[in-house]
Design a protein around this motif. Structure first.
Motif, PDB file in Angstrom:
ATOM      1  N   THR A 109      -0.327  -4.512  -9.644  1.00  0.00           N
ATOM      2  CA  THR A 109       0.867  -5.291  -9.297  1.00  0.00           C
ATOM      3  C   THR A 109       0.774  -5.911  -7.908  1.00  0.00           C
ATOM      4  O   THR A 109       1.621  -6.739  -7.553  1.00  0.00           O
ATOM      5  CB  THR A 109       2.121  -4.395  -9.339  1.00  0.00           C
ATOM      6  OG1 THR A 109       2.055  -3.404  -8.299  1.00  0.00           O
ATOM      7  CG2 THR A 109       2.254  -3.700 -10.685  1.00  0.00           C
ATOM      8  N   LEU A 110      -0.226  -5.503  -7.124  1.00  0.00           N
ATOM      9  CA  LEU A 110      -0.290  -5.941  -5.720  1.00  0.00           C
ATOM     10  C   LEU A 110      -0.432  -7.456  -5.556  1.00  0.00           C
ATOM     11  O   LEU A 110       0.279  -8.039  -4.736  1.00  0.00           O
ATOM     12  CB  LEU A 110      -1.425  -5.196  -5.013  1.00  0.00           C
ATOM     13  CG  LEU A 110      -1.449  -5.298  -3.492  1.00  0.00           C
ATOM     14  CD1 LEU A 110      -2.035  -4.020  -2.891  1.00  0.00           C
ATOM     15  CD2 LEU A 110      -2.296  -6.488  -3.023  1.00  0.00           C
ATOM     16  N   PRO A 111      -1.338  -8.130  -6.293  1.00  0.00           N
ATOM     17  CA  PRO A 111      -1.464  -9.588  -6.046  1.00  0.00           C
ATOM     18  C   PRO A 111      -0.156 -10.337  -6.263  1.00  0.00           C
ATOM     19  O   PRO A 111       0.220 -11.180  -5.439  1.00  0.00           O
ATOM     20  CB  PRO A 111      -2.542 -10.012  -7.060  1.00  0.00           C
ATOM     21  CG  PRO A 111      -3.327  -8.771  -7.322  1.00  0.00           C
ATOM     22  CD  PRO A 111      -2.340  -7.658  -7.277  1.00  0.00           C
ATOM     23  N   LEU A 141       0.833  -1.209   0.000  1.00  0.00           N
ATOM     24  CA  LEU A 141       0.000   0.000   0.000  1.00  0.00           C
ATOM     25  C   LEU A 141       0.864   1.254   0.000  1.00  0.00           C
ATOM     26  O   LEU A 141       0.475   2.284  -0.558  1.00  0.00           O
ATOM     27  CB  LEU A 141      -0.944  -0.016   1.204  1.00  0.00           C
ATOM     28  CG  LEU A 141      -2.065  -1.049   1.156  1.00  0.00           C
ATOM     29  CD1 LEU A 141      -2.902  -1.000   2.435  1.00  0.00           C
ATOM     30  CD2 LEU A 141      -2.955  -0.814  -0.057  1.00  0.00           C
ATOM     31  N   GLY A 142       2.033   1.178   0.604  1.00  0.00           N
ATOM     32  CA  GLY A 142       2.962   2.300   0.533  1.00  0.00           C
ATOM     33  C   GLY A 142       3.402   2.559  -0.904  1.00  0.00           C
ATOM     34  O   GLY A 142       3.491   3.710  -1.347  1.00  0.00           O
ATOM     35  N   ARG A 143       3.665   1.479  -1.639  1.00  0.00           N
ATOM     36  CA  ARG A 143       4.025   1.642  -3.047  1.00  0.00           C
ATOM     37  C   ARG A 143       2.894   2.304  -3.822  1.00  0.00           C
ATOM     38  O   ARG A 143       3.117   3.229  -4.608  1.00  0.00           O
ATOM     39  CB  ARG A 143       4.337   0.279  -3.677  1.00  0.00           C
ATOM     40  CG  ARG A 143       5.604  -0.380  -3.238  1.00  0.00           C
ATOM     41  CD  ARG A 143       5.928  -1.595  -4.113  1.00  0.00           C
ATOM     42  NE  ARG A 143       4.816  -2.519  -4.259  1.00  0.00           N
ATOM     43  CZ  ARG A 143       4.122  -2.692  -5.385  1.00  0.00           C
ATOM     44  NH1 ARG A 143       4.407  -1.984  -6.453  1.00  0.00           N
ATOM     45  NH2 ARG A 143       3.138  -3.572  -5.429  1.00  0.00           N
ATOM     46  N   TYR A 192      -5.131   6.592 -12.240  1.00  0.00           N
ATOM     47  CA  TYR A 192      -4.449   5.745 -13.224  1.00  0.00           C
ATOM     48  C   TYR A 192      -3.240   5.063 -12.602  1.00  0.00           C
ATOM     49  O   TYR A 192      -3.050   3.855 -12.749  1.00  0.00           O
ATOM     50  CB  TYR A 192      -4.032   6.630 -14.406  1.00  0.00           C
ATOM     51  CG  TYR A 192      -3.249   5.936 -15.498  1.00  0.00           C
ATOM     52  CD1 TYR A 192      -3.901   5.372 -16.592  1.00  0.00           C
ATOM     53  CD2 TYR A 192      -1.864   5.873 -15.451  1.00  0.00           C
ATOM     54  CE1 TYR A 192      -3.182   4.747 -17.607  1.00  0.00           C
ATOM     55  CE2 TYR A 192      -1.141   5.247 -16.458  1.00  0.00           C
ATOM     56  CZ  TYR A 192      -1.802   4.697 -17.531  1.00  0.00           C
ATOM     57  OH  TYR A 192      -1.076   4.079 -18.525  1.00  0.00           O
ATOM     58  N   MET A 193      -2.418   5.841 -11.882  1.00  0.00           N
ATOM     59  CA  MET A 193      -1.224   5.269 -11.261  1.00  0.00           C
ATOM     60  C   MET A 193      -1.580   4.381 -10.076  1.00  0.00           C
ATOM     61  O   MET A 193      -0.890   3.397  -9.797  1.00  0.00           O
ATOM     62  CB  MET A 193      -0.284   6.387 -10.827  1.00  0.00           C
ATOM     63  CG  MET A 193       0.411   7.096 -11.979  1.00  0.00           C
ATOM     64  SD  MET A 193       1.395   5.987 -13.010  1.00  0.00           S
ATOM     65  CE  MET A 193       2.652   5.444 -11.831  1.00  0.00           C
ATOM     66  N   ALA A 194      -2.652   4.732  -9.356  1.00  0.00           N
ATOM     67  CA  ALA A 194      -3.091   3.881  -8.255  1.00  0.00           C
ATOM     68  C   ALA A 194      -3.548   2.521  -8.782  1.00  0.00           C
ATOM     69  O   ALA A 194      -3.239   1.471  -8.191  1.00  0.00           O
ATOM     70  CB  ALA A 194      -4.222   4.560  -7.475  1.00  0.00           C
ATOM     71  N   CYS A 195      -4.258   2.525  -9.905  1.00  0.00           N
ATOM     72  CA  CYS A 195      -4.686   1.254 -10.507  1.00  0.00           C
ATOM     73  C   CYS A 195      -3.477   0.463 -10.993  1.00  0.00           C
ATOM     74  O   CYS A 195      -3.465  -0.776 -10.916  1.00  0.00           O
ATOM     75  CB  CYS A 195      -5.646   1.522 -11.660  1.00  0.00           C
ATOM     76  SG  CYS A 195      -7.268   2.126 -11.141  1.00  0.00           S
TER      77      CYS A 195
END
Length: 227
Positions: free
Chosen positions: A153-155, A31-33, A145-148
């Motif tokens: 990449t999170l999973p 989440l920090g990323r 857009y960047m949050a998505c």
């Protein structure tokens, strides 16, 4: 996407009581990323909005596509050298030093901070995403857009940090080989959209910006003369 850092995160899974804390720490790191990516997206959106207000909307889309192609052509090992040429060597040195300090701690705050700083490290895929964020609609749109991008990449990143062997090595190599082709396709899409070829939804032709209609002059009132 910085898989080596994900594998080197501090802390080890232990008893059942600490397993939840272990997973939560990995979540906070990722989440920090995402937070950093969204912030960088907002900055890119601010630049893009300024250029659109200057009437450079189509040129911005073409420039974004050309920038993505340039990033594809430049090997990823040269991104750190490019950052040095831009005068970012000292800030990046601070980021790496602070990141190493945070890696000596296992608290949730330290892991979240490590994720924030990791988002600032040179990364070709992040640069590609930022080039696309320049053409996003508005500051909020670029941030989303960047949050998505980060959430996408999170999973994989979370699974990698939890298991270390989620994706076999040969598949990781294949994914890396596919990145330039996907980025090139995205670049071509931006360029075609910016050319205004009159293709509905893909490359619409943008007409000149409407100008405010001048108020109709009222006819002069008749003047009555006494003689």
């Amino acid at each position: 996407m910085c898989g080596a850092i994900a594998l080197a995160l501090p802390g080890r899974p232990g008893a059942a009581s600490s397993s939840g804390r272990y997973v939560a720490g990995r979540l906070l790191y990722n989440l920090g990323r995402v937070t950093t990516y969204a912030t960088l997206g907002a900055l890119a959106g601010l630049v893009g909005q300024s250029l659109r207000l200057a009437g450079l909307q189509q040129g911005l889309s073409v420039a974004s596509g050309c920038l993505i192609l340039l990033l594809v052509a430049v090997p990823e090992r040269h991104t750190a050298r490019l950052a040095g040429l831009l005068g970012l060597a000292r800030p990046l040195g601070w980021v790496k030093t602070t990141l190493a300090t945070l890696f000596q701690k296992t608290s949730g705050g330290a892991l979240y901070g490590a994720g924030l700083l990791n988002g600032l490290l040179p990364c070709g895929l992040v640069y590609l995403a930022l080039a696309g964020a320049l053409s996003a609609p508005g500051i909020a749109g670029a941030a989303a857009y960047m949050a998505c991008f980060g959430l996408g990449t999170l999973p994989l990143m979370l699974g990698l940090s939890l298991t270390g062997q989620l994706v076999p090595l040969h598949w990781r190599r294949r994914l890396r080989l596919a990145v330039p082709y996907a980025a090139t396709g995205l670049a071509v899409l931006f360029i075609v959209r910016g050319l205004g070829l009159g293709i509905p939804y893909l490359s619409p032709r943008l007409g000149p910006a409407p100008t405010a209609a001048a108020p109709h002059a009222q006819p002069p009132r008749s003047v009555h003369y006494c003689h």
